[in-house]
Design a protein around this motif. Structure first.
Motif, PDB file in Angstrom:
ATOM      1  N   ASP A  10       0.876  -1.165   0.000  1.00 51.53           N
ATOM      2  CA  ASP A  10       0.000   0.000   0.000  1.00 51.53           C
ATOM      3  C   ASP A  10       0.921   1.226   0.000  1.00 51.53           C
ATOM      4  O   ASP A  10       2.119   1.110   0.308  1.00 51.53           O
ATOM      5  CB  ASP A  10      -0.875  -0.053   1.262  1.00 51.53           C
ATOM      6  N   GLU A  51     -11.925   3.948  -1.627  1.00 49.35           N
ATOM      7  CA  GLU A  51     -12.042   4.142  -3.069  1.00 49.35           C
ATOM      8  C   GLU A  51     -12.688   5.503  -3.329  1.00 49.35           C
ATOM      9  O   GLU A  51     -13.472   5.996  -2.523  1.00 49.35           O
ATOM     10  CB  GLU A  51     -12.902   3.037  -3.674  1.00 49.35           C
ATOM     11  N   LEU A 110       0.397  -0.860  -4.764  1.00 46.66           N
ATOM     12  CA  LEU A 110      -1.010  -0.912  -5.134  1.00 46.66           C
ATOM     13  C   LEU A 110      -1.778  -0.019  -4.171  1.00 46.66           C
ATOM     14  O   LEU A 110      -1.771  -0.242  -2.969  1.00 46.66           O
ATOM     15  CB  LEU A 110      -1.510  -2.356  -5.054  1.00 46.66           C
ATOM     16  N   SER A 111      -2.426   1.012  -4.717  1.00 50.10           N
ATOM     17  CA  SER A 111      -3.067   2.015  -3.868  1.00 50.10           C
ATOM     18  C   SER A 111      -4.436   2.397  -4.417  1.00 50.10           C
ATOM     19  O   SER A 111      -4.682   2.304  -5.626  1.00 50.10           O
ATOM     20  CB  SER A 111      -2.176   3.264  -3.800  1.00 50.10           C
ATOM     21  N   ASN A 112      -5.306   2.857  -3.520  1.00 51.03           N
ATOM     22  CA  ASN A 112      -6.613   3.378  -3.936  1.00 51.03           C
ATOM     23  C   ASN A 112      -6.538   4.850  -4.326  1.00 51.03           C
ATOM     24  O   ASN A 112      -7.483   5.600  -4.141  1.00 51.03           O
ATOM     25  CB  ASN A 112      -7.639   3.210  -2.802  1.00 51.03           C
ATOM     26  N   TYR A 137      -6.164   2.646  -8.103  1.00 44.86           N
ATOM     27  CA  TYR A 137      -7.619   2.603  -8.269  1.00 44.86           C
ATOM     28  C   TYR A 137      -8.057   3.439  -9.474  1.00 44.86           C
ATOM     29  O   TYR A 137      -8.944   3.051 -10.230  1.00 44.86           O
ATOM     30  CB  TYR A 137      -8.275   3.133  -6.990  1.00 44.86           C
ATOM     31  N   LYS A 144      -9.276  -3.001  -4.423  1.00 44.03           N
ATOM     32  CA  LYS A 144      -7.916  -3.519  -4.270  1.00 44.03           C
ATOM     33  C   LYS A 144      -7.810  -5.013  -4.548  1.00 44.03           C
ATOM     34  O   LYS A 144      -6.837  -5.461  -5.152  1.00 44.03           O
ATOM     35  CB  LYS A 144      -7.388  -3.216  -2.863  1.00 44.03           C
ATOM     36  N   ASN A 147      -7.426  -5.608  -8.160  1.00 43.08           N
ATOM     37  CA  ASN A 147      -6.127  -5.167  -8.678  1.00 43.08           C
ATOM     38  C   ASN A 147      -4.975  -6.030  -8.174  1.00 43.08           C
ATOM     39  O   ASN A 147      -3.966  -6.188  -8.870  1.00 43.08           O
ATOM     40  CB  ASN A 147      -5.907  -3.695  -8.352  1.00 43.08           C
ATOM     41  N   TYR A 162       0.415  -8.817   0.766  1.00 42.69           N
ATOM     42  CA  TYR A 162       0.077  -7.394   0.685  1.00 42.69           C
ATOM     43  C   TYR A 162       0.375  -6.756   2.024  1.00 42.69           C
ATOM     44  O   TYR A 162       0.006  -7.276   3.085  1.00 42.69           O
ATOM     45  CB  TYR A 162      -1.395  -7.191   0.322  1.00 42.69           C
ATOM     46  N   ASP A 169      -7.627  -2.681   4.163  1.00 37.89           N
ATOM     47  CA  ASP A 169      -6.565  -3.405   3.459  1.00 37.89           C
ATOM     48  C   ASP A 169      -6.626  -4.893   3.785  1.00 37.89           C
ATOM     49  O   ASP A 169      -6.471  -5.742   2.902  1.00 37.89           O
ATOM     50  CB  ASP A 169      -5.185  -2.860   3.853  1.00 37.89           C
ATOM     51  N   GLN A 172      -9.631  -6.536   1.937  1.00 33.97           N
ATOM     52  CA  GLN A 172      -9.390  -6.679   0.510  1.00 33.97           C
ATOM     53  C   GLN A 172      -8.352  -7.771   0.223  1.00 33.97           C
ATOM     54  O   GLN A 172      -8.461  -8.517  -0.753  1.00 33.97           O
ATOM     55  CB  GLN A 172      -8.936  -5.345  -0.087  1.00 33.97           C
ATOM     56  N   THR A 173      -7.349  -7.860   1.083  1.00 35.19           N
ATOM     57  CA  THR A 173      -6.309  -8.869   0.908  1.00 35.19           C
ATOM     58  C   THR A 173      -6.881 -10.266   1.078  1.00 35.19           C
ATOM     59  O   THR A 173      -6.540 -11.196   0.335  1.00 35.19           O
ATOM     60  CB  THR A 173      -5.157  -8.632   1.898  1.00 35.19           C
TER      61      THR A 173
END
Length: 210
Positions: A10, A51, A110-112, A137, A144, A147, A162, A169, A172-173
């Protein structure tokens, strides 16, 4: 947990803190549009990692979706303009740690965030050449976990993890089906993680020792 072949990071709250610059980008747009509203650091801390479409509903609940999203896009453009000079505060040990970790792992971000922000961060941090790939994003407006799978498939990653700083986070992971590594110095809290690190130096030392 298997030894990872790749580390996906992140950005905000994990690698740096640029909240003050982000707040400034909102306020500059509000001022230009004659909107009597001021966004402070604490306002943004509550929505960090969200997001874009969710974020606009929280920050601008009185506006219709199209108007709010239009402002959000203007803010992102302003952010891209001011980040190269305003930047953010790198967390202790991140720049040197990334350079060490890149000798042993493929590294990803990987970021929003909006499109174009991650490359500006990479330049600010001085880590060009150490990051294999990144995805934001803003490139596809997808969450996430989606992605993460894109990066995994694109680069044929076998055992990625992640690394992030919020419960979002972690969620989503889990949805992506990979281990979540929590850094406690960032913006959020969670009890849902495989490993936790209180500073980036500890994280670097651990992964370099595997």
């Amino acid at each position: 947990m298997q030894k990872p072949d790749s580390l996906i990071f992140d950005m905000d709250g994990t690698l740096w803190d640029a909240v003050d610059t982000y707040a400034n980008s909102w306020n500059l747009v509000f001022e230009k549009k004659n909107i009597e509203r001021t966004i402070g650091r604490n306002d943004l801390m509550e929505v960090m990692g969200m997001e874009g479409k969710k974020l606009t509903k929280v920050l601008m609940p009185d506006l219709d979706d199209d108007s709010a999203y239009g402002i959000y896009m203007d803010v992102n453009e302003k952010r891209r303009q001011i980040l190269p000079t305003s930047g953010g505060t790198m967390y202790s040990g991140v720049t040197s740690g990334i350079k060490q970790l890149a000798t042993k792992y493929n590294l990803f971000i990987l970021s929003n965030c909006a499109i174009g922000i991650i490359p500006l961060f990479i330049t600010w941090a001085g880590i060009e050449g150490y990051i294999t790939d990144s995805i934001a994003y803003g490139q596809n407006n997808m969450p996430k976990h989606h992605n993460m799978r894109l990066l995994i498939d694109k680069h044929q990653l076998k055992n990625p993890v992640y690394i992030g700083d919020t419960n979002g986070d972690a969620e989503q992971t889990r949805m992506a089906g990979i281990p979540f590594i929590f850094v406690s110095y960032g913006f959020g809290k969670t009890d849902d993680y495989e490993l936790k690190f209180d500073d980036f130096e500890s994280l670097t030392k651990y992964y370099m020792s595997l």
